[in-house]
Motif scaffolding. Structure first.
Motif, PDB file in Angstrom:
ATOM      1  N   ASN A  67       0.812  -1.225   0.000  1.00 24.85           N
ATOM      2  CA  ASN A  67       0.000   0.000   0.000  1.00 24.85           C
ATOM      3  C   ASN A  67       0.844   1.274   0.000  1.00 24.85           C
ATOM      4  N   LYS A  68       2.103   1.155   0.354  1.00 18.47           N
ATOM      5  CA  LYS A  68       2.984   2.330   0.416  1.00 18.47           C
ATOM      6  C   LYS A  68       3.789   2.538  -0.859  1.00 18.47           C
ATOM      7  N   VAL A  69       3.627   1.661  -1.853  1.00 23.22           N
ATOM      8  CA  VAL A  69       4.301   1.856  -3.130  1.00 23.22           C
ATOM      9  C   VAL A  69       3.707   3.103  -3.781  1.00 23.22           C
ATOM     10  N   ASP A  70       4.576   4.019  -4.183  1.00 22.69           N
ATOM     11  CA  ASP A  70       4.131   5.257  -4.809  1.00 22.69           C
ATOM     12  C   ASP A  70       3.344   4.929  -6.077  1.00 22.69           C
ATOM     13  N   GLY A  71       2.135   5.425  -6.172  1.00 19.80           N
ATOM     14  CA  GLY A  71       1.289   5.179  -7.331  1.00 19.80           C
ATOM     15  C   GLY A  71       0.153   4.205  -7.064  1.00 19.80           C
ATOM     16  N   VAL A  72       0.222   3.472  -5.947  1.00 16.36           N
ATOM     17  CA  VAL A  72      -0.892   2.606  -5.559  1.00 16.36           C
ATOM     18  C   VAL A  72      -1.970   3.501  -4.964  1.00 16.36           C
ATOM     19  N   LEU A  73      -3.152   3.478  -5.547  1.00 19.81           N
ATOM     20  CA  LEU A  73      -4.242   4.349  -5.099  1.00 19.81           C
ATOM     21  C   LEU A  73      -5.126   3.682  -4.062  1.00 19.81           C
ATOM     22  N   SER A  74      -5.419   2.396  -4.255  1.00 18.68           N
ATOM     23  CA  SER A  74      -6.223   1.649  -3.288  1.00 18.68           C
ATOM     24  C   SER A  74      -6.058   0.158  -3.542  1.00 18.68           C
ATOM     25  N   THR A  75      -6.368  -0.624  -2.507  1.00 18.72           N
ATOM     26  CA  THR A  75      -6.297  -2.083  -2.626  1.00 18.72           C
ATOM     27  C   THR A  75      -7.488  -2.719  -1.940  1.00 18.72           C
ATOM     28  N   GLN A  76      -7.766  -3.944  -2.343  1.00 23.30           N
ATOM     29  CA  GLN A  76      -8.747  -4.782  -1.655  1.00 23.30           C
ATOM     30  C   GLN A  76      -8.135  -6.173  -1.596  1.00 23.30           C
ATOM     31  N   THR A  77      -8.105  -6.761  -0.404  1.00 25.89           N
ATOM     32  CA  THR A  77      -7.440  -8.042  -0.210  1.00 25.89           C
ATOM     33  C   THR A  77      -8.461  -9.137   0.081  1.00 25.89           C
ATOM     34  N   GLN A  78      -8.321 -10.239  -0.644  1.00 24.65           N
ATOM     35  CA  GLN A  78      -9.156 -11.424  -0.451  1.00 24.65           C
ATOM     36  C   GLN A  78      -8.238 -12.558  -0.003  1.00 24.65           C
ATOM     37  N   ILE A  79      -8.625 -13.288   1.032  1.00 31.23           N
ATOM     38  CA  ILE A  79      -7.835 -14.417   1.504  1.00 31.23           C
ATOM     39  C   ILE A  79      -8.464 -15.701   0.973  1.00 31.23           C
ATOM     40  N   ALA A  80      -7.639 -16.553   0.368  1.00 31.92           N
ATOM     41  CA  ALA A  80      -8.114 -17.820  -0.190  1.00 31.92           C
ATOM     42  C   ALA A  80      -8.245 -18.852   0.918  1.00 31.92           C
ATOM     43  N   PHE A  81      -9.360 -19.602   0.903  1.00 34.23           N
ATOM     44  CA  PHE A  81      -9.560 -20.693   1.850  1.00 34.23           C
ATOM     45  C   PHE A  81      -8.906 -21.972   1.352  1.00 34.23           C
ATOM     46  N   GLN A  82      -9.113 -22.293   0.083  1.00 32.17           N
ATOM     47  CA  GLN A  82      -8.566 -23.501  -0.520  1.00 32.17           C
ATOM     48  C   GLN A  82      -8.051 -23.177  -1.907  1.00 32.17           C
ATOM     49  N   THR A  83      -7.093 -23.971  -2.354  1.00 32.11           N
ATOM     50  CA  THR A  83      -6.557 -23.812  -3.698  1.00 32.11           C
ATOM     51  C   THR A  83      -6.938 -25.029  -4.521  1.00 32.11           C
ATOM     52  N   PHE A  84      -7.496 -24.793  -5.692  1.00 32.45           N
ATOM     53  CA  PHE A  84      -7.830 -25.850  -6.632  1.00 32.45           C
ATOM     54  C   PHE A  84      -7.140 -25.517  -7.946  1.00 32.45           C
ATOM     55  N   SER A  85      -6.229 -26.384  -8.371  1.00 33.10           N
ATOM     56  CA  SER A  85      -5.583 -26.170  -9.653  1.00 33.10           C
ATOM     57  C   SER A  85      -5.125 -27.500 -10.215  1.00 33.10           C
ATOM     58  N   GLN A  86      -4.943 -27.527 -11.518  1.00 31.73           N
ATOM     59  CA  GLN A  86      -4.474 -28.742 -12.164  1.00 31.73           C
ATOM     60  C   GLN A  86      -3.104 -29.129 -11.612  1.00 31.73           C
ATOM     61  N   HIS A  87      -2.268 -28.142 -11.342  1.00 33.54           N
ATOM     62  CA  HIS A  87      -0.934 -28.386 -10.792  1.00 33.54           C
ATOM     63  C   HIS A  87      -1.025 -29.118  -9.456  1.00 33.54           C
ATOM     64  N   ASP A  88      -1.922 -28.695  -8.575  1.00 29.79           N
ATOM     65  CA  ASP A  88      -2.091 -29.343  -7.272  1.00 29.79           C
ATOM     66  C   ASP A  88      -2.566 -30.782  -7.436  1.00 29.79           C
ATOM     67  N   LEU A  89      -3.491 -31.023  -8.366  1.00 28.36           N
ATOM     68  CA  LEU A  89      -3.998 -32.370  -8.589  1.00 28.36           C
ATOM     69  C   LEU A  89      -2.902 -33.301  -9.111  1.00 28.36           C
ATOM     70  N   GLU A  90      -2.071 -32.800 -10.016  1.00 27.86           N
ATOM     71  CA  GLU A  90      -0.974 -33.608 -10.547  1.00 27.86           C
ATOM     72  C   GLU A  90       0.014 -33.982  -9.440  1.00 27.86           C
ATOM     73  N   ASP A  91       0.329 -33.030  -8.537  1.00 26.55           N
ATOM     74  CA  ASP A  91       1.231 -33.311  -7.423  1.00 26.55           C
ATOM     75  C   ASP A  91       0.651 -34.361  -6.493  1.00 26.55           C
ATOM     76  N   ALA A  92      -0.646 -34.287  -6.211  1.00 26.96           N
ATOM     77  CA  ALA A  92      -1.277 -35.242  -5.304  1.00 26.96           C
ATOM     78  C   ALA A  92      -1.215 -36.658  -5.880  1.00 26.96           C
ATOM     79  N   PHE A  93      -1.506 -36.801  -7.186  1.00 28.36           N
ATOM     80  CA  PHE A  93      -1.478 -38.115  -7.795  1.00 28.36           C
ATOM     81  C   PHE A  93      -0.064 -38.656  -7.912  1.00 28.36           C
TER      82      PHE A  93
END
Length: 91
Positions: free
Chosen positions: A61-87
């Motif tokens: 937020n202190k980087v010069d030129g950043v006007l505003s932010t909104q932060t979302q926290i992820a509960f779980q990650t679903f991706s093809q990469h994660d599925l390949e690692d699990a298998f």
């Protein structure tokens, strides 16, 4: 690992410079320029919830030129990469 997605409104005339500065912050794994209502999107990956504040509030937020932010926290990650690692380890 905790993942936060940060939506960023920034000075459009300096997007590349701002994105590079954000990408250099420890804990920021990627920065994307995007279409639509946002200018940039940053992926923050940290070990503890308190680290999100350190990265977003104390640095991003202190980087010069950043006007505003909104932060979302992820509960779980679903991706093809994660599925390949699990298998690959037999899950």
């Amino acid at each position: 690992m905790i993942t936060a997605i940060v939506f960023i409104h920034a000075e459009v005339s300096r997007l590349s410079e701002i994105a590079e500065q954000i990408a250099a912050i420890a804990g920021v794994s990627e920065v994307y320029s995007v279409t639509g209502d946002l200018d940039l999107l940053a992926m923050v990956r940290v070990r503890q919830h308190d680290d999100i504040s350190r990265v977003v509030a104390d640095q991003l937020n202190k980087v010069d030129g950043v006007l505003s932010t909104q932060t979302q926290i992820a509960f779980q990650t679903f991706s093809q990469h994660d599925l390949e690692d699990a298998f690959s380890i037999g899950l």
